[in-house]
Design a protein around this motif. Structure first.
Motif, PDB file in Angstrom:
ATOM      1  N   GLN A   1     -24.975  17.363  45.659  1.00  0.00           N
ATOM      2  CA  GLN A   1     -25.157  17.887  44.309  1.00  0.00           C
ATOM      3  C   GLN A   1     -23.810  18.104  43.628  1.00  0.00           C
ATOM      4  OE1 GLN A   1     -28.391  20.627  42.807  1.00  0.00           O
ATOM      5  NE2 GLN A   1     -26.779  22.143  43.089  1.00  0.00           N
TER       6      GLN A   1
ATOM      7  N   ASP B   1     -22.654  16.554  40.193  1.00  0.00           N
ATOM      8  CA  ASP B   1     -22.130  17.355  39.086  1.00  0.00           C
ATOM      9  C   ASP B   1     -20.861  16.742  38.511  1.00  0.00           C
ATOM     10  OD1 ASP B   1     -24.175  19.163  39.474  1.00  0.00           O
ATOM     11  OD2 ASP B   1     -22.917  20.730  40.346  1.00  0.00           O
TER      12      ASP B   1
ATOM     13  N   LEU C   1     -35.304  22.644  43.656  1.00  0.00           N
ATOM     14  CA  LEU C   1     -34.773  22.441  42.311  1.00  0.00           C
ATOM     15  C   LEU C   1     -33.310  22.858  42.204  1.00  0.00           C
ATOM     16  CD1 LEU C   1     -37.772  23.697  40.126  1.00  0.00           C
ATOM     17  CD2 LEU C   1     -37.191  21.341  40.745  1.00  0.00           C
ATOM     18  N   ASN C   2     -32.930  23.901  42.935  1.00  0.00           N
ATOM     19  CA  ASN C   2     -31.569  24.412  42.792  1.00  0.00           C
ATOM     20  C   ASN C   2     -30.567  23.707  43.687  1.00  0.00           C
ATOM     21  OD1 ASN C   2     -30.072  26.261  41.219  1.00  0.00           O
ATOM     22  ND2 ASN C   2     -29.817  27.602  42.975  1.00  0.00           N
TER      23      ASN C   2
ATOM     24  N   ARG D   1     -30.188  18.718  41.650  1.00  0.00           N
ATOM     25  CA  ARG D   1     -29.994  18.173  40.316  1.00  0.00           C
ATOM     26  C   ARG D   1     -28.997  17.012  40.393  1.00  0.00           C
ATOM     27  NH1 ARG D   1     -26.734  23.482  38.917  1.00  0.00           N
ATOM     28  NH2 ARG D   1     -24.604  22.814  39.362  1.00  0.00           N
ATOM     29  N   ASN D   2     -28.934  16.255  39.309  1.00  0.00           N
ATOM     30  CA  ASN D   2     -27.981  15.146  39.190  1.00  0.00           C
ATOM     31  C   ASN D   2     -28.145  14.121  40.312  1.00  0.00           C
ATOM     32  OD1 ASN D   2     -26.853  16.170  36.823  1.00  0.00           O
ATOM     33  ND2 ASN D   2     -25.287  17.343  37.911  1.00  0.00           N
TER      34      ASN D   2
ATOM     35  N   HIS E   1     -36.306  20.256  31.746  1.00  0.00           N
ATOM     36  CA  HIS E   1     -36.750  19.224  32.684  1.00  0.00           C
ATOM     37  C   HIS E   1     -37.994  18.525  32.129  1.00  0.00           C
ATOM     38  CE1 HIS E   1     -38.199  17.378  36.423  1.00  0.00           C
ATOM     39  NE2 HIS E   1     -36.980  17.560  36.904  1.00  0.00           N
TER      40      HIS E   1
ATOM     41  N   MET F   1     -30.286  27.244  35.625  1.00  0.00           N
ATOM     42  CA  MET F   1     -29.421  26.741  36.689  1.00  0.00           C
ATOM     43  C   MET F   1     -28.004  27.281  36.548  1.00  0.00           C
ATOM     44  SD  MET F   1     -30.515  22.761  37.179  1.00  0.00           S
ATOM     45  CE  MET F   1     -32.081  22.398  37.987  1.00  0.00           C
TER      46      MET F   1
ATOM     47  N   ILE G   1     -24.465  19.236  34.092  1.00  0.00           N
ATOM     48  CA  ILE G   1     -25.837  19.004  34.522  1.00  0.00           C
ATOM     49  C   ILE G   1     -26.412  17.946  33.584  1.00  0.00           C
ATOM     50  CG2 ILE G   1     -28.102  20.029  34.954  1.00  0.00           C
ATOM     51  CD1 ILE G   1     -26.696  22.740  35.243  1.00  0.00           C
TER      52      ILE G   1
ATOM     53  N   ARG H   1     -28.705  15.440  34.735  1.00  0.00           N
ATOM     54  CA  ARG H   1     -29.991  14.916  35.204  1.00  0.00           C
ATOM     55  C   ARG H   1     -30.705  16.022  35.978  1.00  0.00           C
ATOM     56  NH1 ARG H   1     -31.580   9.640  36.306  1.00  0.00           N
ATOM     57  NH2 ARG H   1     -29.438   8.856  36.197  1.00  0.00           N
ATOM     58  N   GLY H   2     -31.975  16.223  35.707  1.00  0.00           N
ATOM     59  CA  GLY H   2     -32.722  17.248  36.405  1.00  0.00           C
ATOM     60  C   GLY H   2     -33.068  16.832  37.820  1.00  0.00           C
ATOM     61  N   PRO H   3     -33.485  17.784  38.651  1.00  0.00           N
ATOM     62  CA  PRO H   3     -33.927  17.438  40.001  1.00  0.00           C
ATOM     63  C   PRO H   3     -35.053  16.412  39.935  1.00  0.00           C
ATOM     64  CG  PRO H   3     -33.728  19.808  39.743  1.00  0.00           C
ATOM     65  CD  PRO H   3     -33.603  19.231  38.378  1.00  0.00           C
TER      66      PRO H   3
END
Length: 393
Positions: free
Chosen positions: A24, A28, A60-61, A64-65, A342, A350, A364, A366-368
């Protein structure tokens, strides 16, 4: 603005926490992170509340990306697709044990000949060459081996873990750092390399940064070694101190800072007290020192003391609960908590990446991903992926 790692493609075959933390962070910074998942998905997809199947809050946390590709690595077609993805990648990251990686043909020896520019990164519980190598390990086991429960027992009388996934998260940051170092080396040499991050060794080194203490000196033959452990943090006063209403954290280190503290608490006479004249003497008399400070702190509220310490340039802050971080004014100033819209999960809150780069900032973007959301998209790109040339190292 483009991220620092724009154009770097990462094949992420990790699950749970350690690997996803590292990948992640790469995402980022602008890398194209392709998360390869089994048909059932990363197990963390089912942890926590969810608005959609397989999109639990825990997942989700940490993801992402990234783009999600589902491949059944038990089938020849799935293994062939993975090999094709890796052949055109800059980085591959996995947290499998060595035997499983070799059976899938994704160990370094199998991959480097086809892509010598590849940075091949693995996270394991234990380093190769040691008797624990290839044993299974998660955060609790590594906290235990690296001395964390012993630190708690020395402090409180009871062994215990730090109440967070400390080893997983910290080793994820170490893994990110190791991958970045290998990418810098590749820019200089043109060659990739194998990167290994053993959790036990990483956490032991981290815990011993201060706790080696005087043990750093090798004693002459026949003389016992000094004990391990940095004494100050085991003191009964190494804790938030109570004011009239709420606990407060204060840490003065220099003589000048302590002189200002003495003036603020109305004990200017302590500036000339031999027990507190130097950092060494204060360490020897730390219980007495902090008892004096805490007695004075109880005369005013925490808010009053924080204002006074800030004006005097003395390091101090509140003893926060987790919820207090969300409401912290500084965090609002720096836009730390960011709302990401999202496409399927709605508004997500986030924490942003804390590293600040002026020309190529983290973002950030792109979302998960939903499970397998990008399988067709990514596999269609394989013909455009580039391979490497050179020698394995």
């Amino acid at each position: 603005m483009a991220g620092a790692l724009e154009g770097i493609r990462v094949i992420d075959i990790t699950t749970f926490v350690l690997g996803p933390v590292a990948t992640q962070m790469l995402g980022d910074m602008g890398a194209d992170v392709i998360k390869v998942e089994a048909p059932e998905g990363d197990p963390t997809r089912d942890i926590g509340q969810r608005r959609s199947p397989g999109m639990g809050s825990f997942f989700l946390n940490l993801n992402r990306n990234k783009r999600s590709v589902v491949l059944d690595l038990k089938q020849p077609a799935g293994r062939a697709s993975l090999q094709a993805l890796i052949a055109g990648a800059d980085v591959v990251v996995h947290n499998m044990r060595s035997g499983a990686a070799a059976r899938l043909g994704i160990d370094y020896a199998s991959l480097c000949a086809g892509n010598p520019r590849l940075v091949h990164a693995t996270a394991q519980g234990f380093g190769r060459g040691g008797r624990y190598f290839d044993r299974p390990a998660y955060d609790d086991v590594i906290q235990g081996l690296s001395g964390v429960p012993g630190l708690n027992r020395r402090m409180t009388g009871q062994p215990g873990y730090i109440p967070m996934l400390l080893a997983d998260k910290l080793c994820g940051v170490y893994l990110y750092s190791a991958i970045m170092t290998a990418l810098v080396a590749r820019e200089r040499t043109g060659q990739g390399q194998e990167v290994q991050l053993p959790m036990f060794e990483a956490m032991a080194a981290f815990n011993l940064l201060e706790h080696m203490a005087d043990h750093v000196f090798v004693p002459p033959p026949g003389q016992p070694a000094a004990p391990l452990g940095y004494g100050r943090v085991f003191s009964a006063v190494h804790r938030p101190l109570m004011t009239r209403d709420e606990p407060l954290c204060i840490i003065a280190n220099t003589d000048a800072q302590w002189h200002r503290v003495f003036e603020l608490i109305g004990r200017g006479d302590l500036r000339n007290d031999d027990r507190f004249a130097t950092i060494g003497r204060r360490m020897e008399n730390v219980v007495t020192l902090y008892d004096l400070v805490e007695a004075a702190l109880k005369r005013k509220t925490r808010a009053e003391w924080l204002e006074a310490f800030a004006a005097a340039d003395v390091p101090a802050g509140p003893a926060n609960e987790l919820a207090d971080i969300r409401d912290d004014a500084h965090m609002a100033d720096v836009d730390f908590f960011q709302v990401f819209d999202h496409e399927s999960e709605g508004a997500l809150l986030m924490p942003r990446n804390a590293m600040q780069l002026s020309a190529t900032p983290a973002a950030i973007h792109r979302g998960p991903p939903r499970l397998g959301q990008h399988t067709d998209e990514v596999l269609a790109e394989q013909g455009s992926l580039r391979g490497g040339s050179g020698e394995c190292r």
